[in-house]
Design a protein around this motif. Structure first.
Motif, PDB file in Angstrom:
ATOM      1  N   ALA B  64      -0.082   6.125  -1.572  1.00 29.49           N
ATOM      2  CA  ALA B  64       0.995   5.749  -0.660  1.00 29.49           C
ATOM      3  C   ALA B  64       2.332   6.260  -1.180  1.00 29.49           C
ATOM      4  N   SER B  65       2.517   6.109  -2.480  1.00 30.88           N
ATOM      5  CA  SER B  65       3.773   6.512  -3.092  1.00 30.88           C
ATOM      6  C   SER B  65       3.992   8.026  -2.974  1.00 30.88           C
ATOM      7  N   TRP B  66       2.906   8.785  -3.033  1.00 35.93           N
ATOM      8  CA  TRP B  66       3.016  10.245  -2.902  1.00 35.93           C
ATOM      9  C   TRP B  66       3.422  10.663  -1.490  1.00 35.93           C
ATOM     10  N   THR B  67       3.320   9.747  -0.544  1.00 41.39           N
ATOM     11  CA  THR B  67       3.796  10.060   0.809  1.00 41.39           C
ATOM     12  C   THR B  67       5.253   9.665   0.982  1.00 41.39           C
ATOM     13  N   GLY B  68       5.858   9.082  -0.081  1.00 40.60           N
ATOM     14  CA  GLY B  68       7.280   8.769  -0.021  1.00 40.60           C
ATOM     15  C   GLY B  68       7.633   7.310   0.233  1.00 40.60           C
ATOM     16  N   VAL B  69       6.629   6.435   0.399  1.00 38.47           N
ATOM     17  CA  VAL B  69       6.970   5.033   0.652  1.00 38.47           C
ATOM     18  C   VAL B  69       7.079   4.262  -0.672  1.00 38.47           C
ATOM     19  N   ARG B  70       7.723   3.095  -0.594  1.00 35.88           N
ATOM     20  CA  ARG B  70       7.886   2.257  -1.790  1.00 35.88           C
ATOM     21  C   ARG B  70       6.675   1.344  -1.962  1.00 35.88           C
ATOM     22  N   THR B  71       6.116   1.344  -3.164  1.00 36.27           N
ATOM     23  CA  THR B  71       4.870   0.606  -3.371  1.00 36.27           C
ATOM     24  C   THR B  71       4.966  -0.366  -4.542  1.00 36.27           C
ATOM     25  N   LEU B  72       4.220  -1.453  -4.399  1.00 36.38           N
ATOM     26  CA  LEU B  72       4.113  -2.461  -5.452  1.00 36.38           C
ATOM     27  C   LEU B  72       2.634  -2.687  -5.733  1.00 36.38           C
ATOM     28  N   MET B  88      -2.576   6.329 -16.782  1.00 36.37           N
ATOM     29  CA  MET B  88      -2.221   7.339 -17.777  1.00 36.37           C
ATOM     30  C   MET B  88      -1.804   8.663 -17.121  1.00 36.37           C
ATOM     31  N   THR B  89      -2.501   9.054 -16.089  1.00 40.17           N
ATOM     32  CA  THR B  89      -2.191  10.352 -15.499  1.00 40.17           C
ATOM     33  C   THR B  89      -1.112  10.249 -14.424  1.00 40.17           C
ATOM     34  N   SER B  90      -0.867   9.038 -13.930  1.00 34.68           N
ATOM     35  CA  SER B  90       0.206   8.882 -12.941  1.00 34.68           C
ATOM     36  C   SER B  90       1.559   9.244 -13.550  1.00 34.68           C
ATOM     37  N   ALA B  91       1.642   9.135 -14.887  1.00 35.27           N
ATOM     38  CA  ALA B  91       2.893   9.535 -15.544  1.00 35.27           C
ATOM     39  C   ALA B  91       3.072  11.049 -15.444  1.00 35.27           C
ATOM     40  N   TYR B  92       1.963  11.782 -15.432  1.00 34.21           N
ATOM     41  CA  TYR B  92       2.038  13.244 -15.311  1.00 34.21           C
ATOM     42  C   TYR B  92       2.417  13.645 -13.887  1.00 34.21           C
ATOM     43  N   THR B  93       1.686  13.078 -12.936  1.00 36.89           N
ATOM     44  CA  THR B  93       1.934  13.470 -11.538  1.00 36.89           C
ATOM     45  C   THR B  93       3.282  12.955 -11.065  1.00 36.89           C
ATOM     46  N   GLY B  94       3.649  11.769 -11.574  1.00 35.46           N
ATOM     47  CA  GLY B  94       4.865  11.133 -11.088  1.00 35.46           C
ATOM     48  C   GLY B  94       4.668  10.612  -9.681  1.00 35.46           C
ATOM     49  N   VAL B  95       5.746  10.092  -9.114  1.00 36.93           N
ATOM     50  CA  VAL B  95       5.683   9.501  -7.778  1.00 36.93           C
ATOM     51  C   VAL B  95       6.866   9.996  -6.951  1.00 36.93           C
ATOM     52  N   LYS B  96       6.761   9.789  -5.649  1.00 41.41           N
ATOM     53  CA  LYS B  96       7.880  10.108  -4.750  1.00 41.41           C
ATOM     54  C   LYS B  96       8.583   8.821  -4.335  1.00 41.41           C
ATOM     55  N   GLY B  97       7.879   8.013  -3.549  1.00 39.62           N
ATOM     56  CA  GLY B  97       8.434   6.702  -3.224  1.00 39.62           C
ATOM     57  C   GLY B  97       8.354   5.835  -4.472  1.00 39.62           C
ATOM     58  N   GLY B  98       9.314   4.955  -4.663  1.00 40.22           N
ATOM     59  CA  GLY B  98       9.320   4.098  -5.849  1.00 40.22           C
ATOM     60  C   GLY B  98       8.013   3.346  -5.986  1.00 40.22           C
ATOM     61  N   ALA B 145      14.059  -1.846  -9.499  1.00 44.40           N
ATOM     62  CA  ALA B 145      13.020  -1.021 -10.134  1.00 44.40           C
ATOM     63  C   ALA B 145      12.537   0.099  -9.222  1.00 44.40           C
ATOM     64  N   PHE B 146      12.602  -0.127  -7.914  1.00 42.52           N
ATOM     65  CA  PHE B 146      12.126   0.910  -6.986  1.00 42.52           C
ATOM     66  C   PHE B 146      13.041   2.134  -7.032  1.00 42.52           C
ATOM     67  N   SER B 147      14.349   1.889  -7.055  1.00 46.84           N
ATOM     68  CA  SER B 147      15.265   3.025  -7.109  1.00 46.84           C
ATOM     69  C   SER B 147      15.213   3.691  -8.487  1.00 46.84           C
ATOM     70  N   LEU B 148      14.938   2.879  -9.530  1.00 47.91           N
ATOM     71  CA  LEU B 148      14.761   3.451 -10.872  1.00 47.91           C
ATOM     72  C   LEU B 148      13.556   4.399 -10.868  1.00 47.91           C
ATOM     73  N   SER B 149      12.480   3.936 -10.255  1.00 45.41           N
ATOM     74  CA  SER B 149      11.262   4.747 -10.171  1.00 45.41           C
ATOM     75  C   SER B 149      11.525   6.051  -9.420  1.00 45.41           C
ATOM     76  N   GLU B 150      12.312   5.952  -8.354  1.00 47.12           N
ATOM     77  CA  GLU B 150      12.613   7.161  -7.571  1.00 47.12           C
ATOM     78  C   GLU B 150      13.549   8.093  -8.336  1.00 47.12           C
ATOM     79  N   GLU B 151      14.510   7.499  -9.039  1.00 46.50           N
ATOM     80  CA  GLU B 151      15.459   8.317  -9.801  1.00 46.50           C
ATOM     81  C   GLU B 151      14.738   9.124 -10.880  1.00 46.50           C
ATOM     82  N   LEU B 152      13.745   8.482 -11.536  1.00 47.28           N
ATOM     83  CA  LEU B 152      13.031   9.160 -12.619  1.00 47.28           C
ATOM     84  C   LEU B 152      11.794   9.904 -12.130  1.00 47.28           C
ATOM     85  N   GLY B 153      11.367   9.586 -10.913  1.00 47.34           N
ATOM     86  CA  GLY B 153      10.138  10.197 -10.400  1.00 47.34           C
ATOM     87  C   GLY B 153       8.899   9.706 -11.126  1.00 47.34           C
ATOM     88  N   LEU B 154       8.987   8.495 -11.699  1.00 54.28           N
ATOM     89  CA  LEU B 154       7.872   7.932 -12.465  1.00 54.28           C
ATOM     90  C   LEU B 154       7.548   6.520 -12.000  1.00 54.28           C
TER      91      LEU B 154
END
Ligand code: SF4
Ligand code: SF4
Lengths: 193, 589
Positions: B64-72, B88-98, B145-154
């Motif tokens: 879901a996050s890779w489509t740009g939405v915010r996820t919990l 572990m690998t989500s840190a490599y791919t990163g995220v789009k939506g927080g 935290a969502f905007s932090l996640s988006e700012e860092l892409g993680l």
């Protein structure tokens, strides 16, 4: 932190300890006070020993250290004994005259604790024994026992009656409000007599 | 803005609503469960699900996050072990939506099998981690935290502990966001397909990002200082609340609210003091960072034994540490009275009428010399009845049993596993047991809910988190599809039939499944099922004690008189145990 008033509410999972502490917490909010409360959730609620720490005017720790409770409300006699060391020497002790023997005592054939012996151990200064079951029935339902206990303790709490009423209104089901307010009054009368 | 009296987990849920979360998944686990339950009460217009397990929950959220939405995503600390693979690998791919992953730790293991520290996972995965010290702090941190996640892409790991999750306090809540994003997946194999050629690049980028992560956390104010003198307490999480409450005058206070910590900043504040005391729960994460930069500053904490390395901290333990470090005198510590001795313990116990108790009773009767690997749920309380021999983690009854069998153990092996746990991680173990030729009886304790964590639905219940109807998964069909030849379903309240089913199963070899099905009494009560209570006829009762040993909390005995209290839920099992026929249904009044 000398203005912090520590109220510890203990009992058995299912007796409504959390709801009673919610009433206190909500009353703090109504008075614009800060409050920190720590509750038992999860597994222990399956008939285990439960505790709610309410720190009126609290700002940091949600837990009351042993020996620091200004007020100890116990919904059951064995739990009263289990948590008594939390009470300050000059603290107030409000106890429900109700004994539930843990099932393990029967299963393991341990000596069954007796009411009289427990009361003897518990009694002291500022000790109030409440027959919450009888008062709750008088109010209209045995389920209001927890509010009877809040009412009984209310004479010692630094919270206004109107605020506590506010708390009750917020936390009991609307259709039982009348009954619970009556339970509160009956409990309160029991310690002001 | 409004001021409210709420539970930590409710404040966390509200913060997500304020941040406009668009997708929520998780698996129930104390102390995290109330987060999703609160969101459900808000009747969300966005997707909220109880997933089958934590790995599934996190992967759903990543997609879901890779489509740009915010996820919990929410779980308890040990759930993060299950979700560790995608983590572990989500840190490599990163995220789009927080993407915010809540992993709630449980120091003192109030309701857990261990005391692991989720912060270590953040370090392991090279992800930012937030560590709140109060309910308000948890709320504010999570909202941002969502905007932090988006700012860092993680993804951001959020780590509250039991005393934050289950603390209530006065909290300032904000407005619930009304706008929601709609996801759209943009193909980008270099990011989302981690073949070796891509992943090597992604790993380098993740490493290159670390200074930015530290800088961003510092800029967002997660490290604060109140500098006073030559002594300092440096604290994180709820330990910071304890330390703040009793901080000696003239002592500096340094608060760590996030990881990784910027070493340069840390070196400056630490070396400005002669002595520092590090207060944190679980592992010495902060302490190790402090020791690396301390220079000639003396450091006290877990590693020199001044702060306990297990369990949770408290005001008394904080006093003790301050005394040991020489920050206060022993005479400054308030005296603590001793607890009363000999008070009988009151552990949690299975409810009156719980189907597990009846099933264990019959199981032990038929398989007297059996070995009982069990699993995680209310039924772990069967330990008190001698019906649980092993319990290590979710889904590990059948697998541990298989190991015991293949090692050459000749006693019958009878595994017990709940319905939700079976779906969570039990199925691979069952398949493996059949495939590799284990011989054992598997009892699925199917009480139609995830009982222990507060009765959440699961795929076999026919209902979703939001109460929608869904085709229920058939446990029988799953077992057969795994290759089990012997599958029988029984009502555990019918003791003779249950016993006969176990006896039949005992005659076969290979993997045999007995499904004991009866709704959890709490679920049944909610569904309006009412059963007449039972009573003991004092004329017929010989006080043999058989029903008492059954262990139902509704059965009491004093002076040779056995009675049934109003806790009775009318399951009728004790009446089937009584050899005198002294227990019967109460007459209707
Ligand atoms: S909650 Fe349900 S499953 Fe858990 S002990 Fe009670 S009856 Fe049994
Ligand atoms: S019928 Fe017997 S076993 Fe069942 S709940 Fe009542 S007392 Fe307990």
């Amino acid at each position: 932190m000398s203005d912090v008033y520590n109220a510890l509410i203990v009992g058995i999972g299912g007796q409504g300890v959390v709801l009673a502490s919610n009433v206190l917490g909500e009353a703090c909010l109504a008075e614009g006070r800060t409050v920190r409360c720590s509750e038992t959730h999860g597994m222990a609620q399956r008939g285990g020993s439960v505790e709610s720490h309410v720190r009126i005017n609290g700002r940091y720790s949600p837990l009351i250290p042993p020996g620091q409770a200004d007020l100890l409300i116990s919904f059951e006699l064995l739990e009263a004994l289990r948590y008594r060391h939390y009470l300050k020497p000059e603290g107030t002790f409000v106890v429900n005259e109700y004994l539930v023997v843990p099932t393990s005592v029967y299963v393991q054939r341990l000596p069954v604790p007796q009411k009289d012996e427990l009361l003897e151990q518990l009694r002291g200064d500022r000790f109030y024994l409440i027959d919450a079951q009888a008062l709750a029935k008088e109010a209209g339902s045995p389920l209001t026992q927890n509010i009877v206990m809040v009412g009984a303790a209310s004479t010692h709490l630094p919270l206004a009656i109107t605020s506590l009423h506010e708390g009750i209104k917020r936390w009991v089901p609307a259709k039982t409000l009348e009954m619970n307010l009556k339970a509160f009054d009956l409990g309160r009368a029991a310690t002001t007599r | 803005m409004s001021r409210r009296y709420v539970l930590g987990n409710e404040a966390i849920a509200h913060a997500c609503l304020e941040a406009g979360v668009d997708f929520v998944s998780g698996y129930p686990g104390t102390p995290s469960s109330e987060i999703i339950e609160t969101l459900i009460r808000f009747k969300p217009s966005f997707h909220v699900e109880w997933s089958v397990n934590e790995k599934v929950a996190l992967e759903n959220a990543l997609g879901a996050s890779w489509t740009g939405v915010r996820t919990l995503v929410t779980m308890k600390h040990v759930g993060l072990n299950v979700a560790a693979d995608p983590l572990m690998t989500s840190a490599y791919t990163g995220v789009k939506g927080g993407c915010v992953i809540v992993s709630a730790d449980d120091p003192f293991a109030h309701s857990s099998q261990n005391e692991q520290d989720s912060r270590c996972y953040a370090k392991f995965a090279k992800l930012p981690c937030l560590d709140p010290c109060s309910v308000q702090d948890a709320h504010d941190m999570l909202r941002d935290a969502f905007s932090l996640s988006e700012e860092l892409g993680l993804p951001v790991l959020f780590r509250p502990t039991t005393r934050i999750c289950h603390q209530k306090s006065d909290v300032e809540l904000g407005e619930v966001a009304t706008e929601h994003r709609k996801g759209s997946f943009q193909k980008n194999p270099q990011q989302f397909v981690v073949i070796p050629a891509h992943t090597r690049v992604l790993h380098r980028r993740l490493n290159e990002k670390q200074p930015l992560v530290k800088e961003t956390l510092a800029r967002r104010g997660y490290f604060s200082t109140d500098l006073k003198g030559k002594d300092a307490v440096i604290a994180s999480g709820i330990a910071a609340a304890y330390a703040r409450e009793i901080l000696p005058p003239g002592t500096s206070f340094i608060r760590i609210g996030a990881y990784p910590i910027d070493e340069r900043w840390l070196r400056d504040v630490i070396t400005a003091h002669e002595r520092v005391l590090v207060m944190e729960e679980l592992d010495p994460m902060v302490e190790e960072a402090v020791r690396q930069v301390a220079g000639s500053t003396i450091v006290h904490g877990k590693l020199d034994g001044m702060v306990p390395s297990e369990g949770e901290l408290s005001l008394p333990l904080t006093y003790r540490a301050l005394t040991a470090a020489g920050f206060i005198n022993a005479t400054d510590v308030p005296l603590a009275p001793v607890p009363a001795q000999g008070v009988p313990v009151r552990p949690p116990i299975m409810c009156a009428g719980c189907m597990h108790r009846a099933t264990f009773f019959a199981m032990k009767k038929v398989f007297k010399d059996g070995i009982y690997p069990s699993d995680i749920g209310c039924y772990t309380l069967g330990l008190q009845l001698g019906a649980v021999d092993t319990c290590i983690c979710m889904g590990a009854s059948i697998t541990i049993g298989s190991g015991i069998y293949h090692a050459g153990e000749t006693h019958p092996i009878v595994c017990t596993i709940g319905d939700s746990t079976f779906l969570h991680t039990g199925i691979p173990g069952l398949m493996n047991a059949v495939y590799n030729g284990a011989s054992m009886v598997v009892v699925i304790l199917d009480n139609r809910t995830t009982a222990m964590t507060g009765h959440q639905p699961h795929p076999a219940t026919g209902s979703t988190a939001l109460g929608g109807e869904t085709p229920p998964v058939s446990l029988e069909a799953i077992c057969r599809a795994c290759g089990v030849q012997y599958v029988e379903t029984v009502d555990p309240y019918d003791l003779p039939t249950l016993t006969a089913a176990f006896q039949r199963a005992a005659e076969y070899t290979g993997v045999r499944v007995v499904i004991a099905r009866q709704p959890c009494v709490i679920i049944a009560r909610r569904a309006g099922i009412q059963r007449q209570r039972y009573m003991v006829d004092p004329e017929r009762c010989t006080a043999c004690g058989l029903c008492v040993r059954f262990g139902c909390p509704a059965i009491e005995t004093t002076d040779e008189i056995t009675t049934i209290t109003d806790l009775c839920s009318g399951c009728g099992v004790c009446a089937q145990i009584c050899p005198q026929g002294a227990i019967m249904r109460e007459a209707r009044t």
